[in-house]
Design an enzyme around this catalytic site. Structure first.
Site, PDB file in Angstrom:
ATOM      1  N   GLU A 190      -2.362  -5.615  -3.411  1.00  0.00           N
ATOM      2  CA  GLU A 190      -1.380  -4.798  -3.095  1.00  0.00           C
ATOM      3  C   GLU A 190      -0.229  -5.498  -2.277  1.00  0.00           C
ATOM      4  OE1 GLU A 190      -3.870  -0.604  -1.818  1.00  0.00           O
ATOM      5  OE2 GLU A 190      -3.660  -2.678  -0.578  1.00  0.00           O
TER       6      GLU A 190
ATOM      7  N   ASP B 203       1.163  -1.144   0.114  1.00  0.00           N
ATOM      8  CA  ASP B 203       0.100  -0.400   0.044  1.00  0.00           C
ATOM      9  C   ASP B 203       0.376   1.025  -0.092  1.00  0.00           C
ATOM     10  OD1 ASP B 203      -2.323   1.533   0.278  1.00  0.00           O
ATOM     11  OD2 ASP B 203      -1.759   2.057   2.775  1.00  0.00           O
TER      12      ASP B 203
END
Length: 222
Positions: free
Chosen positions: A118, A47
C-alpha cells in the site's frame, strides 16, 4: 539510496520512472529501522488510493448490488490480498527492515508485506498522480480482480439458501450472552434451525457473532 537491484525491481512495478528516490526508499522502510521516514504515512495514503481504484473498477465491471460490491471490495483491498500480490511480485527482499524484524521473519510477514504494498501505491500517487497509481493497481491486481476473490457467499446468506434448498425453516438467531465492558463487549449468538440443530459463536459484535455462528452451523450440519 536505492540499490541497483531495487531500482530494477521497482520501475516495472510502478510502470513509471522513479524520479526522486527518497520517497520510494521511505515506502520500503519499516519502522524497526529507527528511520523517521518510513512507510507508515504512505501506507495510510496508499490504502485510500487502492480502495478508490478497486471501487471504481468494480462499479464499471460489475452490475452487482451495493452489498455484494462492498463484500468484494473488502476482500480485494484486504491486507491478505495486498500481501499475496506483494509475494507474487517478489517484494520481500527489497524491504528495509531492522535486524530484529528481519530475524523475526518480517520479510514474509503478511502485515508488513501488505503495508509496504500500500505504501508503494501511496508513493506512486504522490510522485505521478492518481491516474498512474490507478494504472499500477489495475495492472498488479488484474488477475485478482478478474478472479473469484470476495465472491464467496456471506455465511448467513449461504445458511439461508441451504435451509430453503432443504425445505427447512429459516435460521433463527438469538443473543444468548453479552459480557465485558462497553468498549470491549463480547457477544454470544446462537443460530438454530428447527429439527436440524443449533450452533453458537462469540465475537466482538453481534453481527460478527451471527456470521461466525452461521459458519459453525454449516460446518456441523450442512
Amino acid at each position: 539510496m536505492l540499490s541497483e537491484t531495487t531500482r530494477a525491481f521497482l520501475e516495472p512495478v510502478i510502470g513509471q520512472p522513479l524520479g526522486d528516490e527518497t520517497i520510494w526508499l521511505a515506502a520500503l522502510t519499516h519502522g524497526s529501522t529507527g528511520e523517521k521516514r518510513n512507510y507508515e504515512r504512505l501506507e495510510f495514503l496508499g490504502d485510500r488510493v487502492l480502495g478508490l481504484s478497486v471501487a471504481e473498477w468494480l462499479y464499471q465491471h460489475s452490475g452487482e448490488a451495493e452489498g455484494r460490491l462492498s463484500q468484494r471490495l473488502n476482500a480485494l483491498v484486504s491486507r491478505a490480498t495486498c500481501a499475496s500480490i506483494a509475494r507474487a511480485i517478489g517484494l520481500g527482499p527489497h524491504m528495509v527492515l531492522g535486524k530484529q524484524a528481519r530475524d523475526d521473519g518480517g520479510a514474509d510477514s503478511e502485515n508488513i508485506l501488505g503495508d509496504v504494498m500500500e505504501a508503494l501505491i501511496g508513493a506512486c500517487f504522490l510522485v505521478h498522480g492518481f491516474e498512474a497509481a490507478q494504472k499500477m493497481v489495475r495492472r498488479l491486481w488484474a488477475t485478482t480482480l478478474e478472479g473469484k476473490t470476495g465472491q464467496r457467499k456471506h455465511p448467513k446468506s449461504a445458511l439461508q439458501e441451504w435451509a430453503a434448498g432443504n425445505r427447512r425453516r429459516m435460521p433463527e438467531y438469538k443473543l444468548v450472552d453479552r459480557s465485558g465492558p462497553d468498549h470491549a463487549s463480547q457477544f454470544t449468538v446462537e443460530v438454530a434451525i428447527h429439527n436440524v440443530g443449533r450452533a453458537q459463536a462469540t465475537a466482538n459484535s453481534k453481527q460478527e457473532a451471527e456470521t461466525l455462528a452461521a459458519e459453525e452451523f454449516m460446518r456441523k450440519f450442512a
